[in-house]
Design an enzyme around this catalytic site. Structure first.
Site, PDB file in Angstrom:
ATOM      1  CG  PHE A 129      -1.570   2.103  -7.919  1.00 26.55           C
ATOM      2  CD1 PHE A 129      -1.341   2.330  -9.256  1.00 26.55           C
ATOM      3  CD2 PHE A 129      -1.390   0.816  -7.428  1.00 26.55           C
ATOM      4  CE1 PHE A 129      -0.938   1.302 -10.100  1.00 26.55           C
ATOM      5  CE2 PHE A 129      -0.981  -0.218  -8.255  1.00 26.55           C
ATOM      6  CZ  PHE A 129      -0.754   0.023  -9.591  1.00 26.55           C
ATOM      7  N   GLY A 186       0.817  -1.199   0.000  1.00 26.25           N
ATOM      8  CA  GLY A 186       0.000   0.000   0.000  1.00 26.25           C
ATOM      9  C   GLY A 186       0.853   1.252   0.000  1.00 26.25           C
ATOM     10  CG  LEU A 187       2.213   3.034   2.992  1.00 28.96           C
ATOM     11  CD1 LEU A 187       3.602   2.884   3.625  1.00 28.96           C
ATOM     12  CD2 LEU A 187       1.377   4.019   3.773  1.00 28.96           C
ATOM     13  CB  CYS A 188       0.870   3.450  -3.901  1.00 23.30           C
ATOM     14  SG  CYS A 188      -0.135   1.963  -3.827  1.00 23.30           S
ATOM     15  N   GLY A 189      -1.337   6.018  -2.392  1.00 22.98           N
ATOM     16  CA  GLY A 189      -2.487   6.846  -2.717  1.00 22.98           C
ATOM     17  C   GLY A 189      -3.663   6.024  -3.215  1.00 22.98           C
TER      18      GLY A 189
END
Length: 288
Positions: free
Chosen positions: A94, A89-92
């Site tokens: 996406f 995760g941690l990709c807005g």
């Protein structure tokens, strides 16, 4: 009002978070450059493969000898959705944008009375889709150990999909991924790969094929589908790093704003405490 100690701890905690998000942003920037180069390098090959197969498919048309990968099964009742997302995760937004598109398609097909099957590539898509479509999920491809996407990964997925089609488990296969446009723009895309759809280039040369066009097309089609999947994986990889870089940049900025806010509160609280102590000292001196 929090104590000075609590404020100081909050400031230190947010500063540590900012260091982490800044480091992740720099790592994503480095990975983005490689992923973007790989995606851009694959596009000319994919476009040429598309043109060659498209030309052959156009000449074969819908004849009885046309390969099933082009002609289809004659039905679109059973639909296999291949949803490609990231492992982390941690990709807005996406992953959520891909899942949103796939979920809308699944609901549309189910409402039309179609049978929907879902094959997920990447953990995040599986986690989100199994909440609503657990009964429809037929497989998962784990990419957590893949450090750099290669053609072999796409070939493995293509073989799985083709085997399901040949076994009569599905009539139509559609892949879902994000097409990379820029660091801040990734386009959710749905691409039907079976029955295969290839756009033919404008013919400027006539060729005689040996063996027949149908035989050559039957051999090229699985490779063309694998190439489409490979291109989607590369586009997804570049999109993921771009989205993560953007998300970490925003997180770093937000952390900076929080540090400024808490530092202002801390300074004001400290000044108020000092002023209070001075007043108490002066009042005590005057009492004497």
């Amino acid at each position: 009002m929090p104590s000075l100690k609590d404020l100081k701890n909050k400031i230190a905690s947010v500063k540590n978070t900012r260091k982490i998000t800044k480091a992740m942003q720099m790592v994503s920037a480095a990975k983005l450059r490689r992923a973007q180069d790989a995606a851009e390098a694959a596009r000319p090959y994919a476009e040429r493969m598309n043109a060659v197969i498209g030309g052959l498919a156009a000449s074969v048309g819908t004849s009885a000898s046309a390969p099933r990968l082009i002609a289809g099964t004659g039905s679109d009742q059973v639909q296999l959705l291949v949803v490609m997302t990231s492992e982390r995760g941690l990709c807005g937004g996406f992953n959520s944008t891909i899942v949103r598109l796939a979920r809308a398609k699944a609901h549309e097909l189910i409402a039309a009375g179609k049978t929907v099957k879902i094959l997920t590539v990447g953990k995040k898509g599986r986690e989100q889709l199994r909440r609503d479509f657990a009964a429809h999920m037929v497989g998962h491809v784990d990419m957590s150990e893949v450090k750099r996407v290669g053609y072999v990964n796409a070939l493995s997925i293509a073989r799985d999909v083709l085997a399901r089609f040949e076994a009569g488990e599905c009539d139509v296969v559609t892949i879902f991924y994000n097409r990379f446009q820029s660091v801040i723009a990734q386009i959710p895309t749905a691409l039907q790969v079976i029955p295969a759809k290839f756009e033919a280039a404008a013919p400027n040369t006539l060729y005689d094929y040996e063996p027949s066009e149908e035989a050559i097309l039957a051999d090229l089609l699985p490779r063309g589908i694998a190439t489409q999947i490979f291109t989607a994986l590369l586009e997804n990889g570049a999109s993921e790093q771009g989205a993560r870089m953007s998300a970490m940049d925003n997180a770093t900025r937000n952390a900076g704003d929080m540090i400024t806010k808490y530092t202002t509160i801390y300074n004001r609280s400290r000044q108020a405490a000092i002023t209070k102590e001075l007043i108490e000292i002066i009042s005590g001196a005057e009492a004497l």
